[in-house]
Write an enzyme that holds these catalytic residues in place. Structure first.
Site, PDB file in Angstrom:
ATOM      1  CB  SER A 194     -18.657 -16.678  24.969  1.00 34.28           C
ATOM      2  OG  SER A 194     -18.200 -15.460  24.449  1.00 34.28           O
TER       3      SER A 194
ATOM      4  CG  ASP B 238     -13.519 -12.406  29.247  1.00 33.92           C
ATOM      5  OD1 ASP B 238     -13.074 -11.999  28.163  1.00 33.92           O
ATOM      6  OD2 ASP B 238     -14.465 -13.220  29.337  1.00 33.92           O
TER       7      ASP B 238
ATOM      8  CG  HIS C 207     -13.648 -15.276  26.478  1.00 31.42           C
ATOM      9  ND1 HIS C 207     -14.692 -14.623  27.088  1.00 31.42           N
ATOM     10  CD2 HIS C 207     -14.192 -15.925  25.406  1.00 31.42           C
ATOM     11  CE1 HIS C 207     -15.810 -14.843  26.412  1.00 31.42           C
ATOM     12  NE2 HIS C 207     -15.528 -15.637  25.394  1.00 31.42           N
TER      13      HIS C 207
END
Length: 651
Positions: A198, A304, A335
């Site tokens: 991320s 995601d 995610h």
């Protein structure tokens, strides 16, 4: 430097003499020739743990002193004692103190001398005994670093780039945050691989896009490639907040007190109109893909809905265009880190990747398939290249059916119109569940049951010509697989995984840093339809991706929506559907008005990357399979919810 166009073409490996030297230094079996795998021959318990503050050359907080970022290092003692230099694996993050890393939200902990005791995640536990140093960098404005968080901007990227420069002797480091005693990285050969999920992986993308020397590879997991696309989709807001909220979320307490000016600049640079500003240009790494020197091992969940797969698609395509060496994993999760959905295979693959890229080991990973793709929970397939070579963009066209709002999807240009009214209470799950019904909130177009499998691989676009009744309007377009399936429950809080109580261990442990992490298993759900690609836009952006204009009710506008990258097989007997609608509940914010929109079918189409192209579609869609199994009646996942998400592990 020359461009590389195939995954199987790599940088030249070490000479025989160098390989022999590596064998002598880094494995216990030098007599057996060049090594193929680094081994855990060094003590993790006795590893050197130290902290350095690297000067970024910036003064982000305006205190008259250039900012220093904290760099916590864990490295094996034995190579340093023998005067041998080693490569570095680095994770630069804003989350080391505020929020934690990984599925268990681990933070850094320190001893009385200020040296790191626990480094989050398994990277140090596993790789330090194998002859790597692990470096955890606190981004500017976080934990023990100076400066201010600027959410993917110059300060964020320079926080990590400066460390790569320091590792290669091009930047200054100090033994304390404010002192004058310098520290040199004489223990490393400068070869650095960056990894992170991320925001952390986003920093890896951004640093690679500077072309910094010494960065050999990056492994971005579920990462952003352009920050505009994190907050907007062609003018349509994806969240009800901007980067200033995110900066405040991760700022250290003292940074919050000194970074008001940076916060205000973030507000001013991210107008809720969705217009592009210089702030977004600075945070767009895709435009600089030609500068990337590092190889890229990209990992993303195809469901995601935090860092959406538009980031994956545009970054991958730009890297491919510029001949960057690439590898990719695509899962069915949301995610989620691959350590938490395919742990054994992930650790093995990552190990071989770093051995090849940072140590130059000839271990065969460069001859393996480019792509691993999850087809069903824990069931994976591979592709030699991705997308497959016989993938061709195919134009699919909606047509009117016998029921209003329920049309056809094929190769021929449609005629007539369909009308729907934006209903912000409805989501893509609601639309798909009622695909066969005439409902006022969407227009759906679908094939007959397919006579053979049809594979979509890559990024699609949908061009629509619509006439609104109001001055504002938002649009959504989704591709749907209509048919029963068991998939990962990406809309669940675990986004496709369930965390168990037992643990598995990956590397060496100390009293303060365990290498054992909670196991997981796939969280599955039984569905009748699966939305597998999505795109959104503000109709006011019809003339430009970067600036919205007022709409005139009653006038027709044409706009192209970019759908997220995917790799999905619509099985034989299922139907492929395109849905065009307004607000996609909880995935984009609604417009100021509640428009009714009339779709001109003759000027509306979807360009879809199909393996086998138009011929494959024609064969699959024109056959006569058995009656289609029950599909949308069972519905899909619950409505995904994305409010106040951050690009990290907090779910």
């Amino acid at each position: 430097m020359p461009k590389r166009t195939r995954f199987t073409i790599w940088r030249p490996l070490a000479t025989a003499a160098t390989a022999a030297l590596l064998a002598a230094f880094l494995t216990p079996s030098a007599a057996h020739g060049a090594p193929r795998e680094s081994r855990p021959v060094y003590s993790y318990e006795n590893a050197i743990r130290e902290s350095v503050w690297v000067d970024t050359g910036l003064d982000g907080d305006g205190d008259g002193r250039t900012d220093r970022v904290a760099v916590d290092i864990v490295r094996p003692r034995e190579p340093a004692a023998q005067g041998r230099r080693i490569p570095v694996i680095m994770d630069a993050s804003p989350y080391y103190s505020c929020c934690g890393r990984g599925n268990e939200s681990q933070t850094k902990t320190y001893d009385a001398a200020g040296h790191v005791v626990q480094m989050p995640l398994f990277y140090d536990n596993y790789f330090v005994p194998r002859g790597y140093a692990f470096v955890g960098v606190d981004l500017a404005g976080t934990n023990r670093s100076d400066g201010c968080v600027d959410v993917g901007g110059r300060s964020d990227i320079q926080s990590a780039k400066a460390v790569v420069d320091w590792l290669n002797g091009r930047a200054k480091g100090y033994t304390t945050r404010t002192g004058a005693t310098t520290a040199k990285a004489s223990w490393t050969d400068g070869s650095t691989g960056m990894i992170g999920k991320s925001w952390d992986g986003t920093i890896a993308n951004g640093v690679a896009a500077t072309g910094v020397k010494g960065l050999k590879t990056i492994v971005p997991i579920s990462s952003i490639s352009s920050w505009y696309d994190y907050y907007f989709a062609k003018g349509a807001p994806l969240y009800d907040s901007g980067p200033d909220w995110l900066a405040d979320y991760v700022d250290s307490p003292d940074a919050r007190a000194r970074c008001a000016a940076v916060q205000q600049k973030l507000v001013e640079g991210a107008p809720r109109t969705g217009d592009w500003t210089p702030q977004w240009t600075e945070r767009d790494y895709v435009k600089d893909a030609a500068k990337v020197r590092a190889s890229v091992f990209l990992v993303h969940g195809m469901q995601d809905l935090n860092v959406r797969t538009k980031h994956l698609g545009q970054w991958w395509n730009a890297l491919a265009k510029n001949g960057v060496e690439r590898k990719i994993w695509l899962s069915q999760t949301g995610h989620v880190d691959p350590f938490d959905y395919r742990r054994t295979e992930w650790v093995d693959t990552l190990h071989r990747w770093f051995d090849h890229e940072l140590l130059g080991y000839d271990n065969g990973i460069d001859h393996e398939p480019m792509a691993d793709i999850e087809r069903h929970p824990d069931q994976w397939s591979t592709s030699a290249v991705w997308p497959p070579r016989d993938t061709a963009t195919t134009t699919l066209r909606p047509g009117r059916g016998t029921t209003a709002g329920v049309g056809t999807l094929g190769l021929r240009t449609g005629r007539g119109t369909e009308t729907f009214t934006d209903d912000p209470k409805l989501s893509e799950t609601d639309w798909a569940a009622h695909i066969d019904e005439s409902t006022p909130g969407k227009a759906g177009f679908l094939t007959a049951p397919l006579s053979r499998d049809l594979r979509v691989s890559g990024s699609s676009t949908v061009t629509v010509t619509v006439t609104p009744t109001t001055p504002t309007a938002h649009l959504s377009a989704v591709l749907v697989d209509l048919g029963p399936d068991i998939i990962r429950d990406y809309a669940d809080s675990g986004e496709g995984i369930t965390t168990l109580t037992d643990r598995t261990c990956w590397g060496a442990s100390t009293t303060g840093d365990s290498a054992c992490f909670r196991a997981t298993q796939a969280k599955k759900t039984d569905v009748g339809s699966t939305v597998f690609s999505r795109g959104w836009a503000d109709l006011g952006n019809y003339a430009s991706d970067r600036k919205g204009l007022p709409l005139t009710p009653g006038r027709a506008y044409t706009i192209t929506l970019d759908l997220a990258a995917t790799d999905h097989v619509v099985p034989k007997g299922h139907r492929l559907a395109l849905i065009v609608a307004g607000t996609d509940r909880d995935l984009i914010d609604p417009p100021a008005d509640t428009p009714t929109l009339t779709v001109d079918l003759s000027r509306t189409s979807a360009r879809v990357p199909l393996v086998g192209g138009a011929a494959a579609f024609d064969r699959a869609a024109s056959g006569s399979p058995a009656a289609a199994p029950g599909s949308a009646a069972r519905g899909g996942v619950r409505t995904p919810h994305t409010a106040h998400r951050v690009p990290g592990d907090v779910r």
